[in-house]
Design a protein around this motif. Structure first.
Motif, PDB file in Angstrom:
ATOM      1  N   THR A   3       0.844  -1.192   0.000  1.00  0.00           N
ATOM      2  CA  THR A   3       0.000   0.000   0.000  1.00  0.00           C
ATOM      3  C   THR A   3       0.881   1.244   0.000  1.00  0.00           C
ATOM      4  O   THR A   3       2.019   1.229   0.464  1.00  0.00           O
ATOM      5  CB  THR A   3      -0.926   0.027   1.212  1.00  0.00           C
ATOM      6  N   PHE A   4       0.330   2.319  -0.537  1.00  0.00           N
ATOM      7  CA  PHE A   4       1.050   3.579  -0.557  1.00  0.00           C
ATOM      8  C   PHE A   4       0.043   4.721  -0.504  1.00  0.00           C
ATOM      9  O   PHE A   4      -1.135   4.559  -0.811  1.00  0.00           O
ATOM     10  CB  PHE A   4       1.983   3.690  -1.750  1.00  0.00           C
ATOM     11  N   GLY A   5       0.517   5.867  -0.075  1.00  0.00           N
ATOM     12  CA  GLY A   5      -0.324   7.051  -0.002  1.00  0.00           C
ATOM     13  C   GLY A   5       0.557   8.282  -0.039  1.00  0.00           C
ATOM     14  O   GLY A   5       1.785   8.187   0.050  1.00  0.00           O
ATOM     15  N   VAL A   6      -0.072   9.451  -0.160  1.00  0.00           N
ATOM     16  CA  VAL A   6       0.715  10.672  -0.298  1.00  0.00           C
ATOM     17  C   VAL A   6       0.153  11.788   0.572  1.00  0.00           C
ATOM     18  O   VAL A   6      -1.023  11.787   0.952  1.00  0.00           O
ATOM     19  CB  VAL A   6       0.765  11.155  -1.774  1.00  0.00           C
ATOM     20  N   GLU A   7       1.028  12.744   0.858  1.00  0.00           N
ATOM     21  CA  GLU A   7       0.667  14.019   1.465  1.00  0.00           C
ATOM     22  C   GLU A   7       1.039  15.121   0.474  1.00  0.00           C
ATOM     23  O   GLU A   7       2.145  15.112  -0.074  1.00  0.00           O
ATOM     24  CB  GLU A   7       1.427  14.238   2.775  1.00  0.00           C
ATOM     25  N   GLU A   8       0.114  16.038   0.248  1.00  0.00           N
ATOM     26  CA  GLU A   8       0.369  17.179  -0.626  1.00  0.00           C
ATOM     27  C   GLU A   8       0.183  18.475   0.164  1.00  0.00           C
ATOM     28  O   GLU A   8      -0.802  18.629   0.883  1.00  0.00           O
ATOM     29  CB  GLU A   8      -0.592  17.195  -1.816  1.00  0.00           C
ATOM     30  N   GLU A   9       1.114  19.395  -0.004  1.00  0.00           N
ATOM     31  CA  GLU A   9       1.005  20.714   0.608  1.00  0.00           C
ATOM     32  C   GLU A   9       0.619  21.704  -0.492  1.00  0.00           C
ATOM     33  O   GLU A   9       1.396  21.940  -1.424  1.00  0.00           O
ATOM     34  CB  GLU A   9       2.322  21.102   1.271  1.00  0.00           C
ATOM     35  N   LEU A  10      -0.579  22.253  -0.390  1.00  0.00           N
ATOM     36  CA  LEU A  10      -1.122  23.146  -1.406  1.00  0.00           C
ATOM     37  C   LEU A  10      -0.979  24.600  -0.977  1.00  0.00           C
ATOM     38  O   LEU A  10      -1.183  24.936   0.194  1.00  0.00           O
ATOM     39  CB  LEU A  10      -2.599  22.835  -1.650  1.00  0.00           C
ATOM     40  N   LEU A  11      -0.650  25.462  -1.924  1.00  0.00           N
ATOM     41  CA  LEU A  11      -0.565  26.895  -1.672  1.00  0.00           C
ATOM     42  C   LEU A  11      -1.957  27.507  -1.813  1.00  0.00           C
ATOM     43  O   LEU A  11      -2.701  27.172  -2.736  1.00  0.00           O
ATOM     44  CB  LEU A  11       0.396  27.526  -2.678  1.00  0.00           C
ATOM     45  N   ILE A  12      -2.312  28.403  -0.904  1.00  0.00           N
ATOM     46  CA  ILE A  12      -3.598  29.108  -0.950  1.00  0.00           C
ATOM     47  C   ILE A  12      -3.337  30.494  -1.529  1.00  0.00           C
ATOM     48  O   ILE A  12      -2.487  31.232  -1.014  1.00  0.00           O
ATOM     49  CB  ILE A  12      -4.224  29.216   0.445  1.00  0.00           C
ATOM     50  N   VAL A  13      -4.056  30.864  -2.585  1.00  0.00           N
ATOM     51  CA  VAL A  13      -3.719  32.082  -3.321  1.00  0.00           C
ATOM     52  C   VAL A  13      -4.960  32.910  -3.635  1.00  0.00           C
ATOM     53  O   VAL A  13      -6.095  32.404  -3.680  1.00  0.00           O
ATOM     54  CB  VAL A  13      -2.988  31.750  -4.642  1.00  0.00           C
TER      55      VAL A  13
END
Length: 396
Positions: A3-13
């Motif tokens: 199994t695998f998964g991800v974390e994403e850091e999104l910019l708020i603009v």
């Protein structure tokens, strides 16, 4: 298959000016409910999320928000969850006049706001300008391992390949209003942290734990959470966490890189089980490879991960795919990866895609185009924030 998964850091603009907006504290109540024991001076924890496949949390800056997928077994499911999380985060931002963009650094420069939790406030006091300037958005891939011992064996055997992932994910050519001359300037900014970067060959779990303990006991780091190695054992899950990549502008690139990271972990495990020793590459050379990948991306030369001498980026990327090919073939993902790599080589990384609208409209146009690319394919089949909240209320 692991199994695998991800974390994403999104910019708020701001969708008009492209400036980063400190909206995370306004957005999070639309996406998560605070834990019952959450104190008044700490950010909400991701409990429960508005959708069962999406987690959300604060990051260091109020101008960014982190998303987390659940563990997945295949590319299609991971891509669906990434798209879903991006869409939900964007809808929450829209409620407050913002949008989200998968940009690893902010093209537009402005003051930033540290999330007002006790830990982050202490980090601000301790690390000064490093924290003030640290509006960077990364992409972290978690892959399941059977044991911490297996995890350390993986760390020892993937360390010399990670720079290729920096080049493939490069998505930060602009920094605070200026062209940087780098494809992944986030890598440069991130490596200002004292606990960041490539690691030695540990050889065993006790050595890994001893190194981590010594680093924390040095007093330079606040706690073990600041062990920001390029790849590390996750403290809370049975995974190896690979942390070198920029957040990818396009969700399909994110899912592709995650598939490659999983294959890299599986390849390393097979080598460990077959008695193959890690490549004895000096850590200083790994830093050179990471710097080169950050600087050139796929536009020039990388350091070949076998010889650590310069070679055309396309050749190094192809060698990386060839290295992973046996595992990818076993898992039915080789064709998918070959097509995805061909697409990135033909169309460009996120960094290259950012530069194209600049000539027509400057940095505001760069951000506007990034918003569009971030959300491509992300809207279909995703419940609205309002519907999700209504469902939560009905469930009591």
């Amino acid at each position: 298959m692991r199994t695998f998964g991800v974390e994403e850091e999104l910019l708020i603009v701001d969708p008009e000016s492209g400036l980063p907006l400190p909206l995370a504290d306004a957005m999070l109540p639309s996406l998560v409910a605070p834990k019952p024991d959450a104190g008044p001076d700490g950010p909400a924890a991701p409990w429960p999320p508005v959708h069962e496949d999406a987690g959300f949390s604060f990051e260091l800056k109020l101008e960014q928000i982190e998303t987390q997928t659940r563990p997945c077994l295949d590319h299609a499911e991971l891509l669906r969850q990434v798209n879903q999380s991006r869409a939900l985060a964007d809808r929450a931002a829209r409620l407050h006049g913002g949008r989200v963009a998968a940009l690893a650094t902010s093209p537009r420069g402005s003051a930033t706001h540290t999330t007002p939790s006790p830990r982050y406030v202490t980090m601000q006091e301790r690390f000064g300008r490093t924290v003030r300037n640290q509006l960077t958005c990364g992409f972290h891939v978690h892959t399941f391992v059977e044991s911490p011992e297996e995890g350390v064996a993986v760390l020892d055997r993937i360390r010399d390949k990670l720079a290729v992932l920096i080049a493939l994910s490069a998505n930060s050519p602009y920094w605070n209003g200026a062209e940087t001359g780098f494809e992944s300037y986030r890598t440069q900014a991130w490596n200002r942290w004292p606990g960041s970067g490539p690691t030695m060959i540990f050889g065993s779990l006790p050595v890994y734990r001893r190194v981590v303990t010594r680093l924390v006991e040095s007093g330079v780091l606040l706690d073990e959470g600041m062990i920001y190695f390029d790849a590390r054992l996750c403290r809370h899950h049975p995974t190896v966490e690979v942390r070198v990549a920029d957040i990818c502008l396009r969700s399909e690139d994110a899912a592709l890189i995650a598939v490659m990271v999983r294959a890299l972990v599986e390849t390393a495990c097979r080598e460990w089980n077959d008695g193959v020793d890690p490549a004895p590459v000096p850590t200083a050379l790994l830093r050179m490879a990471a710097w080169q990948a950050s600087n050139c991306g796929l536009r020039g030369q990388l350091l070949d991960f076998g010889t650590f001498t310069p070679a055309p980026a396309r050749e190094v990327v192809q060698a990386f795919v060839d290295y992973l090919a046996p595992v990818l073939a076993d898992q039915g993902e080789l064709g998918l990866v070959q097509l995805g790599i061909a697409r990135i080589l033909a169309e460009g990384t996120g960094s290259q895609l950012q530069r194209r609208p600049y000539a027509q409209g400057g940095l505001a146009a760069v951000v506007a185009r990034a918003i569009t690319l971030t959300l491509q394919g992300a809207e279909s089949g995703v419940p609205s924030v309002e519907t999700s909240l209504l469902g939560r209320v009905r469930r009591g």
